[in-house]
Design an enzyme around this catalytic site. Structure first.
Site, PDB file in Angstrom:
ATOM      1  CG  ASN A   9      18.667   7.236  16.869  1.00 47.11           C
ATOM      2  OD1 ASN A   9      18.476   6.944  15.793  1.00 47.11           O
ATOM      3  ND2 ASN A   9      19.137   6.067  17.659  1.00 47.11           N
ATOM      4  CD1 TRP A  10      13.991  11.770  15.163  1.00 46.93           C
ATOM      5  CD2 TRP A  10      13.317  11.975  13.090  1.00 46.93           C
ATOM      6  NE1 TRP A  10      13.874  12.961  14.946  1.00 46.93           N
ATOM      7  CE2 TRP A  10      13.279  13.149  13.671  1.00 46.93           C
ATOM      8  CE3 TRP A  10      13.315  11.769  11.702  1.00 46.93           C
ATOM      9  CZ2 TRP A  10      13.003  14.118  12.950  1.00 46.93           C
ATOM     10  CZ3 TRP A  10      12.760  12.951  10.841  1.00 46.93           C
ATOM     11  CH2 TRP A  10      12.625  14.203  11.525  1.00 46.93           C
ATOM     12  CE  LYS A  11      16.194   4.448  19.269  1.00 48.76           C
ATOM     13  NZ  LYS A  11      16.187   3.404  20.328  1.00 48.76           N
ATOM     14  CG  HIS A 104      22.290   3.223  18.561  1.00 47.50           C
ATOM     15  ND1 HIS A 104      21.567   2.209  18.818  1.00 47.50           N
ATOM     16  CD2 HIS A 104      21.774   4.540  19.064  1.00 47.50           C
ATOM     17  CE1 HIS A 104      20.541   2.650  19.559  1.00 47.50           C
ATOM     18  NE2 HIS A 104      20.713   3.855  19.710  1.00 47.50           N
ATOM     19  CD  GLU A 106      18.063   0.472  18.873  1.00 47.60           C
ATOM     20  OE1 GLU A 106      17.988   1.145  17.720  1.00 47.60           O
ATOM     21  OE2 GLU A 106      17.508   0.972  19.938  1.00 47.60           O
ATOM     22  CD  GLU A 175      22.394   6.441  23.167  1.00 44.88           C
ATOM     23  OE1 GLU A 175      21.586   7.069  23.098  1.00 44.88           O
ATOM     24  OE2 GLU A 175      22.435   5.491  22.153  1.00 44.88           O
ATOM     25  N   GLY A 181      15.104   2.771  25.153  1.00 46.42           N
ATOM     26  CA  GLY A 181      13.812   2.372  24.843  1.00 46.42           C
ATOM     27  C   GLY A 181      13.022   1.466  25.816  1.00 46.42           C
ATOM     28  CB  SER A 217      14.554   5.976  29.026  1.00 42.83           C
ATOM     29  OG  SER A 217      14.473   4.632  28.395  1.00 42.83           O
ATOM     30  N   GLY A 238      15.660   8.929  21.656  1.00 40.70           N
ATOM     31  CA  GLY A 238      15.280   8.370  20.666  1.00 40.70           C
ATOM     32  C   GLY A 238      13.639   8.579  20.776  1.00 40.70           C
ATOM     33  N   GLY A 239      12.914   7.737  21.596  1.00 41.82           N
ATOM     34  CA  GLY A 239      11.466   7.860  21.247  1.00 41.82           C
ATOM     35  C   GLY A 239      10.819   9.143  21.543  1.00 41.82           C
TER      36      GLY A 239
HETATM   37  C1  PEP Z   1      18.482   5.929  21.572  1.00 40.89           C
HETATM   38  O1  PEP Z   1      18.231   5.381  20.385  1.00 40.89           O
HETATM   39  O2  PEP Z   1      19.525   6.373  21.318  1.00 40.89           O
HETATM   40  C2  PEP Z   1      17.919   6.322  22.581  1.00 40.89           C
HETATM   41  C3  PEP Z   1      18.397   6.995  23.612  1.00 40.89           C
HETATM   42  O3  PEP Z   1      16.696   5.645  22.793  1.00 40.89           O
HETATM   43  P1  PEP Z   1      15.218   6.097  23.909  1.00 40.89           P
HETATM   44  O4  PEP Z   1      15.314   7.461  24.124  1.00 40.89           O
HETATM   45  O5  PEP Z   1      14.217   5.863  22.964  1.00 40.89           O
HETATM   46  O6  PEP Z   1      15.728   5.405  25.114  1.00 40.89           O
END
Ligand code: PEP
Length: 257
Positions: A9-11, A104, A106, A175, A181, A217, A238-239
């Site tokens: 997930n590039w957000k 999600h 967010e 999640e 994040g 994470s 994500g990151g």
């Molecule tokens: C996400 O945004 O779905 C996520 C899991 O982010 P991160 O891996 O950066 O915690």
């Protein structure tokens, strides 16, 4: 070896140029995995709307490895009309998406999306033949208040109007909000416990078996332990999904490559 789902997930990251760069690097990193991809490894990326077009074109030019599945990060349930700022399912399909992230945290916390709205989006996505990647999970306050299972149950039961066949087509992504994040992943035992609970709940709702990813994470150095848990079918990242090298090292570490 079980099949692993590695979804990125590039957000709100990655311009068109950066997206092209990702696909160039992806070839080198993924070529050793070419025989695995599509079999015991399923890779998907979810760029922002503005980079979906270049991602789809870059995917077509990959020759020495299969392209990642392409998905969007959100969609609206109405087919067209006066919904300024929204994007329809037909639009993301048109640009080459087969998957879409919905619910999600967010979207839920920053943009106020409710269980009811997310359920409508999931239904419309399924009706259009796309795969929803349905995200859910508790906040830190909810975990500390021993409400994790109640929250997860409420979020999943929001989909209870779906048929068993529809429930089975969804990819679920547990999640925990406190792990997204923050650099603080759930332990493998915590993630396993909620993913196993989610599977039982989906079965109670009529599904025979469902796919559940863990997100929060996930990085190359904690992936092996998480992905080895039997209720965890893969990772929503994500990151660590923004660079092809780091992203694919999550799988390579697990598979010992
Ligand atoms: C996400 O945004 O779905 C996520 C899991 O982010 P991160 O891996 O950066 O915690």
């Amino acid at each position: 070896m079980k099949k692993i789902y590695l979804y990125g997930n590039w957000k709100m990251n990655m311009t068109q140029e950066e997206t092209e760069g990702f696909y160039k690097d992806f070839v080198g990193q993924a070529t050793p995995l070419a025989a695995t991809m599509g079999k015991t490894l399923e890779v998907a990326v979810f760029p922002p709307f503005t980079s979906l077009g270049v991602a789809a074109s870059a995917a077509k030019s990959l020759v020495s490895c299969p392209a990642p599945i392409l998905g969007a990060q959100n969609v609206y349930f109405e087919p067209k009309g006066a919904f300024t700022g929204e994007v329809s399912i037909a639009m993301i399909k048109d640009v080459g998406c087969t998957h879409v992230i919905l619910g999600h945290s967010e979207r839920r916390t920053i943009f106020g999306e409710t269980d009811k709205l997310i359920a409508k989006k999931v239904k419309a996505t399924l009706d259009a033949g796309l795969v929803p990647v349905f995200c859910y999970g508790e906040t830190l306050a909810e975990r500390e208040g021993n409400a994790t299972f109640d929250v997860v149950s409420r979020q999943l039961r929001a989909l209870s109007a779906l048929s068993p066949a529809e429930l089975e087509k969804i990819i679920y992504a547990y999640e925990p909000v406190w792990a997204i994040g923050t650099g603080k992943s759930a332990t493998s035992a915590e993630a396993q416990e909620v993913c196993a609970y989610s599977k039982r709940l989906a079965e109670e709702m009529g599904a025979r078996s469902v796919t559940v990813l863990y997100g929060g994470s996930v990085k190359p150095d904690n992936a092996k332990e998480l992905l080895s848990m039997d209720a965890i079918d893969g990772a929503l990242v994500g990151g660590a999904s923004l660079k092809a090298d780091t992203f694919l090292r999550i799988y390579k570490g697990y598979a010992g490559i």
